[in-house]
Write a protein that holds these residues in place. Structure first.
Motif, PDB file in Angstrom:
ATOM      1  N   ARG A  33       0.826  -1.208   0.000  1.00 25.81           N
ATOM      2  CA  ARG A  33       0.000   0.000   0.000  1.00 25.81           C
ATOM      3  C   ARG A  33       0.859   1.257   0.000  1.00 25.81           C
ATOM      4  NH1 ARG A  33      -4.568  -1.691   4.556  1.00 25.81           N
ATOM      5  NH2 ARG A  33      -5.658  -3.253   3.256  1.00 25.81           N
ATOM      6  N   SER A  34       1.950   1.219   0.762  1.00 20.97           N
ATOM      7  CA  SER A  34       2.849   2.387   0.788  1.00 20.97           C
ATOM      8  C   SER A  34       3.473   2.615  -0.582  1.00 20.97           C
ATOM      9  CB  SER A  34       3.936   2.175   1.842  1.00 20.97           C
ATOM     10  OG  SER A  34       3.367   2.025   3.131  1.00 20.97           O
ATOM     11  N   GLY A  35       3.822   1.509  -1.258  1.00 20.24           N
ATOM     12  CA  GLY A  35       4.394   1.648  -2.593  1.00 20.24           C
ATOM     13  C   GLY A  35       3.409   2.232  -3.586  1.00 20.24           C
ATOM     14  N   VAL A  36       2.157   1.782  -3.510  1.00 17.17           N
ATOM     15  CA  VAL A  36       1.126   2.316  -4.413  1.00 17.17           C
ATOM     16  C   VAL A  36       0.891   3.797  -4.148  1.00 17.17           C
ATOM     17  CG1 VAL A  36      -1.311   2.171  -5.030  1.00 17.17           C
ATOM     18  CG2 VAL A  36       0.023   0.081  -4.721  1.00 17.17           C
ATOM     19  N   LEU A  37       0.789   4.153  -2.861  1.00 18.78           N
ATOM     20  CA  LEU A  37       0.577   5.561  -2.526  1.00 18.78           C
ATOM     21  C   LEU A  37       1.766   6.402  -2.944  1.00 18.78           C
ATOM     22  CD1 LEU A  37      -1.046   5.260   1.026  1.00 18.78           C
ATOM     23  CD2 LEU A  37      -2.177   5.821  -1.139  1.00 18.78           C
ATOM     24  N   GLY A  38       2.990   5.837  -2.793  1.00 21.33           N
ATOM     25  CA  GLY A  38       4.179   6.589  -3.200  1.00 21.33           C
ATOM     26  C   GLY A  38       4.232   6.825  -4.690  1.00 21.33           C
ATOM     27  N   ALA A  39       3.693   5.903  -5.480  1.00 19.92           N
ATOM     28  CA  ALA A  39       3.688   6.056  -6.940  1.00 19.92           C
ATOM     29  C   ALA A  39       2.544   6.945  -7.419  1.00 19.92           C
ATOM     30  CB  ALA A  39       3.597   4.678  -7.600  1.00 19.92           C
ATOM     31  N   VAL A  40       1.390   6.831  -6.785  1.00 23.19           N
ATOM     32  CA  VAL A  40       0.217   7.588  -7.217  1.00 23.19           C
ATOM     33  C   VAL A  40       0.232   9.013  -6.684  1.00 23.19           C
ATOM     34  CG1 VAL A  40      -2.317   7.669  -7.110  1.00 23.19           C
ATOM     35  CG2 VAL A  40      -1.144   5.482  -7.436  1.00 23.19           C
ATOM     36  N   GLY A  41       0.795   9.208  -5.495  1.00 16.91           N
ATOM     37  CA  GLY A  41       0.776  10.530  -4.867  1.00 16.91           C
ATOM     38  C   GLY A  41       1.335  11.642  -5.741  1.00 16.91           C
ATOM     39  N   PRO A  42       2.571  11.489  -6.274  1.00 15.28           N
ATOM     40  CA  PRO A  42       3.108  12.552  -7.144  1.00 15.28           C
ATOM     41  C   PRO A  42       2.264  12.812  -8.383  1.00 15.28           C
ATOM     42  CG  PRO A  42       4.857  11.081  -6.416  1.00 15.28           C
ATOM     43  CD  PRO A  42       3.570  10.443  -5.998  1.00 15.28           C
ATOM     44  N   VAL A  43       1.693  11.740  -8.961  1.00 12.35           N
ATOM     45  CA  VAL A  43       0.851  11.910 -10.148  1.00 12.35           C
ATOM     46  C   VAL A  43      -0.385  12.731  -9.816  1.00 12.35           C
ATOM     47  CG1 VAL A  43      -0.492  10.705 -11.895  1.00 12.35           C
ATOM     48  CG2 VAL A  43       1.696   9.764 -11.145  1.00 12.35           C
ATOM     49  N   VAL A  44      -1.008  12.416  -8.696  1.00 12.88           N
ATOM     50  CA  VAL A  44      -2.192  13.161  -8.273  1.00 12.88           C
ATOM     51  C   VAL A  44      -1.843  14.628  -8.016  1.00 12.88           C
ATOM     52  CG1 VAL A  44      -3.943  13.387  -6.470  1.00 12.88           C
ATOM     53  CG2 VAL A  44      -3.310  11.122  -7.334  1.00 12.88           C
ATOM     54  N   ALA A  45      -0.683  14.860  -7.389  1.00 14.47           N
ATOM     55  CA  ALA A  45      -0.264  16.239  -7.112  1.00 14.47           C
ATOM     56  C   ALA A  45      -0.047  17.018  -8.402  1.00 14.47           C
ATOM     57  CB  ALA A  45       1.016  16.231  -6.267  1.00 14.47           C
ATOM     58  N   VAL A  46       0.595  16.388  -9.392  1.00 10.06           N
ATOM     59  CA  VAL A  46       0.821  17.055 -10.676  1.00 10.06           C
ATOM     60  C   VAL A  46      -0.496  17.366 -11.366  1.00 10.06           C
ATOM     61  CG1 VAL A  46       1.781  16.760 -12.992  1.00 10.06           C
ATOM     62  CG2 VAL A  46       3.132  16.108 -10.994  1.00 10.06           C
ATOM     63  N   VAL A  47      -1.429  16.409 -11.331  1.00 10.04           N
ATOM     64  CA  VAL A  47      -2.732  16.623 -11.973  1.00 10.04           C
ATOM     65  C   VAL A  47      -3.481  17.778 -11.309  1.00 10.04           C
ATOM     66  CG1 VAL A  47      -4.996  15.591 -12.368  1.00 10.04           C
ATOM     67  CG2 VAL A  47      -2.930  14.254 -12.786  1.00 10.04           C
ATOM     68  N   VAL A  48      -3.453  17.831  -9.983  1.00  8.24           N
ATOM     69  CA  VAL A  48      -4.147  18.902  -9.262  1.00  8.24           C
ATOM     70  C   VAL A  48      -3.534  20.256  -9.591  1.00  8.24           C
ATOM     71  CG1 VAL A  48      -4.638  19.840  -6.976  1.00  8.24           C
ATOM     72  CG2 VAL A  48      -4.941  17.400  -7.411  1.00  8.24           C
ATOM     73  N   ILE A  49      -2.201  20.344  -9.593  1.00  7.71           N
ATOM     74  CA  ILE A  49      -1.528  21.612  -9.894  1.00  7.71           C
ATOM     75  C   ILE A  49      -1.802  22.039 -11.331  1.00  7.71           C
ATOM     76  CG2 ILE A  49       0.723  22.717 -10.126  1.00  7.71           C
ATOM     77  CD1 ILE A  49       1.693  20.977  -7.803  1.00  7.71           C
ATOM     78  N   ALA A  50      -1.738  21.081 -12.265  1.00 11.52           N
ATOM     79  CA  ALA A  50      -2.004  21.405 -13.669  1.00 11.52           C
ATOM     80  C   ALA A  50      -3.440  21.886 -13.862  1.00 11.52           C
ATOM     81  CB  ALA A  50      -1.724  20.194 -14.548  1.00 11.52           C
ATOM     82  N   ALA A  51      -4.392  21.210 -13.209  1.00 10.36           N
ATOM     83  CA  ALA A  51      -5.791  21.628 -13.320  1.00 10.36           C
ATOM     84  C   ALA A  51      -5.995  23.028 -12.748  1.00 10.36           C
ATOM     85  CB  ALA A  51      -6.689  20.624 -12.602  1.00 10.36           C
ATOM     86  N   TYR A  52      -5.338  23.308 -11.632  1.00 13.40           N
ATOM     87  CA  TYR A  52      -5.452  24.639 -11.018  1.00 13.40           C
ATOM     88  C   TYR A  52      -4.881  25.719 -11.943  1.00 13.40           C
ATOM     89  CZ  TYR A  52      -4.573  28.471  -7.748  1.00 13.40           C
ATOM     90  OH  TYR A  52      -4.535  29.697  -7.144  1.00 13.40           O
ATOM     91  N   CYS A  53      -3.758  25.438 -12.582  1.00 13.02           N
ATOM     92  CA  CYS A  53      -3.119  26.441 -13.448  1.00 13.02           C
ATOM     93  C   CYS A  53      -3.860  26.611 -14.774  1.00 13.02           C
ATOM     94  CB  CYS A  53      -1.664  26.046 -13.712  1.00 13.02           C
ATOM     95  SG  CYS A  53      -0.605  26.054 -12.243  1.00 13.02           S
ATOM     96  N   LEU A  54      -4.414  25.516 -15.295  1.00 11.57           N
ATOM     97  CA  LEU A  54      -5.043  25.569 -16.613  1.00 11.57           C
ATOM     98  C   LEU A  54      -6.523  25.912 -16.564  1.00 11.57           C
ATOM     99  CD1 LEU A  54      -3.405  22.449 -18.304  1.00 11.57           C
ATOM    100  CD2 LEU A  54      -2.797  24.848 -18.605  1.00 11.57           C
ATOM    101  N   ALA A  55      -7.122  25.910 -15.372  1.00 13.44           N
ATOM    102  CA  ALA A  55      -8.558  26.196 -15.265  1.00 13.44           C
ATOM    103  C   ALA A  55      -8.934  27.558 -15.849  1.00 13.44           C
ATOM    104  CB  ALA A  55      -9.002  26.091 -13.804  1.00 13.44           C
ATOM    105  N   PRO A  56      -8.192  28.657 -15.572  1.00 12.46           N
ATOM    106  CA  PRO A  56      -8.579  29.948 -16.185  1.00 12.46           C
ATOM    107  C   PRO A  56      -8.511  29.929 -17.707  1.00 12.46           C
ATOM    108  CG  PRO A  56      -7.079  30.281 -14.337  1.00 12.46           C
ATOM    109  CD  PRO A  56      -7.086  28.818 -14.629  1.00 12.46           C
ATOM    110  N   PHE A  57      -7.500  29.243 -18.266  1.00 15.09           N
ATOM    111  CA  PHE A  57      -7.388  29.183 -19.719  1.00 15.09           C
ATOM    112  C   PHE A  57      -8.512  28.338 -20.320  1.00 15.09           C
ATOM    113  CE2 PHE A  57      -3.113  29.876 -18.070  1.00 15.09           C
ATOM    114  CZ  PHE A  57      -2.724  30.992 -18.791  1.00 15.09           C
TER     115      PHE A  57
END
Length: 307
Positions: A33-57
């Protein structure tokens, strides 16, 4: 038969053997479970940041494709797709097309001049040894830290006296006050990473100092030059406060100023659809430039990170 448990420090009896596999299985599950969270966590963070930055555009693009009557609709997609706003931007007048050309002239000229001066200045600072080199770099970068609004009034007075109001140079020269320090700072850092032995080897083979610079160093410095050029062009293309203050002639104003002066059907109506469509049009050249030179930009930004 009893054994000594090295972890617990006590004698392990027959009843403890049944619990050992369960503990091992629990440990493996926890690690998985720790390995899965470690792999998915950065991806989720990137997606959230990208969505936040691209939402106005995204909202700007969607709003530009709505009909005028649906401009305040809050749906994620237009209920009825329309190019009405884009048609209005260019219909009946060539003012915005001219503004796009003016922005291209100002941004391109600023970029070329900044690179022409910045490359030679960066080469001198990176290769020559002289006193107060660090102080010179500090002064150069400090000149770009003044907010644009603080220099508008002095520049307006100066340009009025010398007759530069409503001219291209009234927008290009102030933009250079930011573009040149940026070019010098970036290119100096990049050229310091290039080995001096390359120049010496070229001059031993018969090249002059200028030929070694032009044929050896400049091609190697291409990633840094491209990165600096893109950053300078983007800043000059998006510049607003200087262009708004120095130019009041519609034939000279840039695209950012033209968008701010759009008028609706009446003085009480804001043309949100047209402004959104014009914003999309203004953004397209920057996106195309970044996509075309993406590899060069990444090389320039990561130069010197590894050896």
């Amino acid at each position: 038969m009893t054994t000594i448990d090295p972890v617990a420090g006590r004698t392990a009896g027959p009843g403890d053997t049944a619990r050992a596999p369960d503990a091992t299985r629990t440990t493996r599950t926890t690690r998985r479970r720790s390995g899965v969270l470690g792999a998915v966590g950065p991806v989720v963070a990137v997606v959230v940041i990208a969505a936040y930055c691209l939402a106005p555009f995204y909202w700007m693009l969607v709003s530009s494709l709505r009909r005028t009557n649906d401009i305040f609709d809050n749906s994620l997609l237009p209920t009825a797709w329309s190019l009405e706003s884009y048609t209005k931007v260019f219909s009946g007048s060539t003012t915005f097309a001219r503004a796009l050309l003016n922005s291209l002239i100002v941004a391109s000229t600023t970029t070329v001049l900044a690179l022409a001066l910045g490359i030679f200045a960066a080469y001198a600072i990176a290769r020559l040894n002289f006193r107060f080199k660090t102080a010179v770099l500090t002064v150069i970068i400090a000149t770009s830290m003044f907010p644009g609004i603080s220099v508008v009034v002095p520049l307006l007075r100066l340009f009025s006296d010398i007759g530069w109001i409503n001219t291209y140079q009234a927008m290009i020269v102030p933009s250079l006050s930011f573009a040149i320090p940026l070019a010098v700072w970036n290119l100096t850092t990049f050229m310091k990473q290039l080995p001096y032995d390359l120049e010496q080897a070229a001059m031993i083979d018969g090249c002059t100092k200028w030929q070694a610079f032009r044929k050896i160093l400049l091609p190697l410095a291409a990633p840094g030059v491209f990165t600096t050029a893109i950053l300078t062009f983007i800043h000059s293309w998006n510049e607003f406060i200087i262009a708004l203050s120095m130019v009041n002639d519609p034939a000279i104003q840039t695209a950012t100023v033209a968008i701010s002066k759009f008028t609706g059907a009446s003085e009480f109506q804001a043309p949100y659809g047209e402004q959104m469509a014009a914003g999309v049009i203004v953004t397209i050249p920057l996106v195309v430039a970044v996509l075309l030179f993406q590899r060069r930009i990444v090389e320039g930004l990561t130069a010197g990170a590894t050896k």
